[in-house]
Design an enzyme around this catalytic site. Structure first.
Site, short mmCIF file in Angstrom:
data_model
loop_
_atom_site.label_atom_id
_atom_site.label_comp_id
_atom_site.label_asym_id
_atom_site.label_seq_id
_atom_site.Cartn_x
_atom_site.Cartn_y
_atom_site.Cartn_z
N ASP A 231 -66.27 -11.01 61.34
CA ASP A 231 -65.48 -12.19 61.24
C ASP A 231 -65.59 -12.00 59.38
O ASP A 231 -66.18 -12.03 58.55
CB ASP A 231 -65.98 -12.79 61.22
CG ASP A 231 -65.22 -13.97 60.59
OD1 ASP A 231 -64.33 -14.33 60.61
OD2 ASP A 231 -65.58 -15.44 60.70
N GLU B 134 -64.21 -12.81 52.52
CA GLU B 134 -65.46 -13.34 53.73
C GLU B 134 -66.15 -12.06 54.32
O GLU B 134 -65.93 -11.38 54.08
CB GLU B 134 -64.39 -13.33 55.06
CG GLU B 134 -65.64 -14.18 56.27
CD GLU B 134 -64.86 -15.11 57.62
OE1 GLU B 134 -63.94 -14.74 57.14
OE2 GLU B 134 -65.61 -15.54 58.39
N HIS C 4 -67.48 -17.96 65.63
CA HIS C 4 -68.62 -19.34 64.85
C HIS C 4 -69.69 -19.06 66.17
O HIS C 4 -69.78 -20.68 66.97
CB HIS C 4 -67.31 -20.69 65.43
CG HIS C 4 -66.49 -20.60 64.55
ND1 HIS C 4 -65.08 -20.95 64.90
CD2 HIS C 4 -66.19 -19.24 63.37
CE1 HIS C 4 -64.38 -20.51 63.97
NE2 HIS C 4 -65.38 -19.33 62.88
N HIS D 68 -61.92 -25.52 54.53
CA HIS D 68 -62.90 -25.28 55.09
C HIS D 68 -63.98 -24.93 54.58
O HIS D 68 -63.76 -25.17 52.97
CB HIS D 68 -61.75 -24.13 55.54
CG HIS D 68 -61.94 -22.86 55.26
ND1 HIS D 68 -63.36 -21.94 54.84
CD2 HIS D 68 -60.94 -22.08 54.70
CE1 HIS D 68 -62.44 -21.09 54.08
NE2 HIS D 68 -61.16 -21.14 53.85
N GLU E 241 -67.40 -17.54 53.04
CA GLU E 241 -66.08 -17.32 53.11
C GLU E 241 -65.39 -18.31 51.80
O GLU E 241 -64.35 -19.18 53.46
CB GLU E 241 -65.76 -17.17 55.05
CG GLU E 241 -66.22 -18.35 55.50
CD GLU E 241 -65.31 -17.93 56.17
OE1 GLU E 241 -64.14 -17.86 56.73
OE2 GLU E 241 -65.87 -18.18 57.76
N HIS F 121 -55.10 -20.49 60.18
CA HIS F 121 -55.48 -19.66 61.79
C HIS F 121 -54.44 -19.25 62.06
O HIS F 121 -54.10 -19.43 63.00
CB HIS F 121 -56.36 -20.36 62.53
CG HIS F 121 -58.28 -20.51 62.36
ND1 HIS F 121 -58.33 -21.27 63.14
CD2 HIS F 121 -58.55 -20.28 61.57
CE1 HIS F 121 -59.52 -21.22 62.62
NE2 HIS F 121 -59.42 -20.61 61.71
N ASP G 288 -49.85 -14.57 88.30
CA ASP G 288 -50.88 -13.81 88.93
C ASP G 288 -51.33 -12.73 88.32
O ASP G 288 -52.42 -12.03 88.61
CB ASP G 288 -50.38 -12.99 89.98
CG ASP G 288 -49.33 -12.02 89.91
OD1 ASP G 288 -48.81 -12.05 88.56
OD2 ASP G 288 -48.67 -11.93 91.17
N HIS H 295 -70.90 -19.89 58.66
CA HIS H 295 -71.05 -20.27 59.86
C HIS H 295 -72.03 -19.11 60.67
O HIS H 295 -71.50 -17.85 59.90
CB HIS H 295 -69.19 -21.06 60.75
CG HIS H 295 -69.13 -19.33 60.56
ND1 HIS H 295 -68.91 -18.53 61.57
CD2 HIS H 295 -67.58 -19.31 60.49
CE1 HIS H 295 -67.70 -17.43 61.31
NE2 HIS H 295 -66.82 -18.34 60.48
N TYR I 119 -56.14 -22.21 48.84
CA TYR I 119 -54.51 -21.28 49.40
C TYR I 119 -53.55 -22.51 49.24
O TYR I 119 -54.18 -23.89 48.81
CB TYR I 119 -54.52 -21.90 50.49
CG TYR I 119 -56.15 -21.67 51.95
CD1 TYR I 119 -55.47 -19.81 52.11
CD2 TYR I 119 -57.63 -21.55 51.52
CE1 TYR I 119 -57.02 -19.39 52.38
CE2 TYR I 119 -57.88 -21.19 52.23
CZ TYR I 119 -58.50 -19.90 52.95
OH TYR I 119 -59.47 -19.53 52.82
N ASP J 35 -57.94 -11.61 58.11
CA ASP J 35 -59.12 -12.27 58.59
C ASP J 35 -59.28 -11.47 60.17
O ASP J 35 -58.91 -12.10 60.77
CB ASP J 35 -59.43 -13.60 58.96
CG ASP J 35 -60.61 -14.01 59.51
OD1 ASP J 35 -61.21 -13.68 59.46
OD2 ASP J 35 -60.54 -14.89 59.17
N ARG K 222 -58.13 -15.05 51.14
CA ARG K 222 -59.95 -15.42 51.50
C ARG K 222 -60.96 -14.58 51.47
O ARG K 222 -60.40 -13.42 51.65
CB ARG K 222 -59.53 -16.40 52.65
CG ARG K 222 -61.33 -16.35 53.31
CD ARG K 222 -61.24 -17.05 54.59
NE ARG K 222 -60.39 -16.69 55.80
CZ ARG K 222 -59.40 -16.80 56.10
NH1 ARG K 222 -58.49 -17.89 55.18
NH2 ARG K 222 -58.91 -16.32 57.70
N1 GLY Z 1 -61.96 -15.97 61.58
C1 GLY Z 1 -62.60 -16.98 61.97
C2 GLY Z 1 -63.53 -17.80 60.54
O1 GLY Z 1 -63.87 -16.75 59.74
O2 GLY Z 1 -64.24 -18.60 60.75
MN MN Z 2 -65.54 -16.99 59.73
MN MN Z 3 -62.85 -15.09 59.40
#
Ligand code: GLY
Ligand code: MN
Ligand code: MN
Length: 467
Positions: free
Chosen positions: A301, A425, A384, A373, A402, A273, A63, A377, A406, A290, A423
């Site tokens: 981000d 970013e 996103h 990837h 970014e 992720h 609940d 974005h 990997y 991240d 990464r």
């Molecule tokens: N944190 C998700 C991305 O970098 O798109």
């Molecule tokens: Mn991102």
């Molecule tokens: Mn990110």
């Protein structure tokens, strides 16, 4: 007696509406949201109505619900942060009263508000959000609107997994009423496409008010990254690093994170992720973080990848430097007019050439194995964010850059590269002839990261009891 009753009614009303004190002073203004509705209306075709619903509430445990998160489009157009609401926007003024927008909100209820929080209600939506025509959700059914008279009804995807509650005027109830009034049995793709196109073209360009909030959310997220760079060591857990980010976000007034934080060391950094953040220590591995805050609805981000012990190994440094160079090459084309897809292409070319040089791949097509990837974005109310990904860069867009590499264990390359995940970013604002890196305050060069890691963090001095 009548006077007494009036006084009594007044007291109840006043006791119900004592509003919240000590709130932030930099929320978006009602003029901002009104301006966005005006911009939306300008893009609507003749004789059309747009219908925008709030997001559903979702169960966390039995609940208990998750903290509520408003539909970003609803927030953008109204500033309303509660569930069970619907906004109608009309291209042309309607009725003898000549209204061109109507907001239906959750009804005020002292008992419910004591359990689950304050509600703005009809009066609050008028005074705080600047709407003239506002009703409770339970008036939607009786509201005299003939949806069928419009040439176009513009709406977003309708959630199909909801169950109604007893009131009948929660989101489920409002959706049922809308579908029945508008005669919708199956969603109309063209209506959804039109809604998407309008919101894409509005939200991909940030107004000065949005730009200010974006600067803030990115800047405070950089403070958090920098503090973890100083505080981290081989014995710190992923979860504790995550907690330092969260603490600093709240310290600077961010309400939340813009997405589930990814804080992964070594092999975990190779999971794009990764969200468990459950390793109890990082040892001498690379730590990929991240993490970005959500400040008044706007998400940062930012990713930084750092050696948990403060010093990159030769292999870690070689991969890191390649990702850094890919990011630098992409930055060079970040200006108005560049096709957005070129950012991805350019980063892929640099990474493919670099991986060949390091002997990790021989065919440039295989770069996708280690860089699976996209490079960029849009960023804003959604991490996103909405925007036209097939278009070109325009002034006042905000995007991420970014690139990443990997290399999980058992990859088909020398095992000296295994479990390295990198990464980098950054969040950039596009200008006419260049870009501005909003996340420049967190170091990206490996030399600068190693230098910052040598500094002490205030978190190193915090002492807690053993349990
Ligand atoms: N944190 C998700 C991305 O970098 O798109
Ligand atoms: Mn991102
Ligand atoms: Mn990110």
């Amino acid at each position: 007696m009548k006077q007494f009753l009036l006084l009594f009614a007044f007291l109840i009303t006043v006791s119900q509406v004592h509003s919240q004190e000590n709130l932030p002073t930099d929320y978006l203004s009602k003029e901002f949201h009104k301006g966005r509705r005006e911009a939306f209306r300008n893009l609507m075709p003749a004789n059309s109505v747009a219908v925008i619903f709030s997001y559903p509430e979702r169960v966390f445990s039995k609940d208990i619900n998750y903290n509520y998160h408003q539909n970003p489009d609803m927030f953008y157009l109204t500033g309303y942060k509660e569930a069970d609401a619907v906004l109608l926007l009309f291209k042309e003024a309607q009725g003898t009263e000549k209204y061109n927008e109507v907001l239906f909100v959750r009804e005020r209820n002292a008992g419910k508000e004591m359990w689950t929080g304050r509600r703005l209600g009809v009066e609050g939506a008028k005074s705080k959000l600047g709407f003239s025509t506002v009703y409770n959700g339970n008036d939607f059914n009786a509201f005299g609107i003939d949806f069928k008279k419009f040439d176009k009804i513009i709406y977003d995807k309708i959630p199909t997994d909801l169950e109604g509650n007893k009131s009948g005027f929660d989101l489920f109830g409002l959706l049922q009423i809308f579908k029945s009034k508008a005669g919708i049995t199956t969603e109309n793709e063209a209506s959804i496409d039109l809604f998407t196109n309008i919101t894409n073209s509005l939200r991909e360009i940030k107004t000065p008010e949005e730009m200010e909030l974006m600067r803030k959310t990115v800047k405070l997220s950089c403070v958090a990254h920098n503090e973890v760079m100083k505080a981290v060591g081989p014995d710190m857990s992923e979860n504790e690093a995550d907690g330092i980010h969260a603490y600093i976000h709240r310290k600077y007034g961010a309400e939340d994170e813009g997405y589930p934080p990814i804080v992964g060391a070594g092999a975990n950094g190779c999971i794009l992720h990764y969200g468990e953040n459950s390793a109890t220590k990082m040892d001498n591995q690379l730590l990929l973080m991240d993490v970005g805050s959500e400040y008044h609805g706007y998400s940062a981000d930012v990713t930084r990848t750092i050696p948990a012990n403060g010093k990159f190994t030769e292999e870690q440094k070689a991969i890191y430097q390649l990702v850094y160079e890919a990011q630098e090459e992409v930055f060079k084309i970040c200006k108005e007019g560049t096709p957005i897809q070129d950012l991805n292409k350019r980063s892929r070319e640099v990474i493919a050439a670099g991986l060949i040089k390091l002997g990790i791949i021989t065919d440039p097509k295989d770069a996708r194995i280690y860089y699976p990837h996209g490079c960029s974005h849009f960023l804003g109310l959604d991490v996103h964010d909405k925007g036209n990904y097939m278009g070109t860069l325009k002034e006042n867009m905000i995007l991420t850059v970014e690139p990443g590499i990997y290399i999980p264990a058992n990859s088909k390359c020398d095992k000296k590269w295994w479990n390295i995940g990198v990464r980098i970013e950054d969040d950039i604002a596009i200008k006419k002839d260049s870009y501005e890196n909003l996340s420049a305050e967190s170091p990206r060069k490996w030399q600068d990261i190693e230098a910052l890691a040598k500094q002490k963090s205030t978190f190193n001095d915090m002492k807690f009891p053993k349990i």
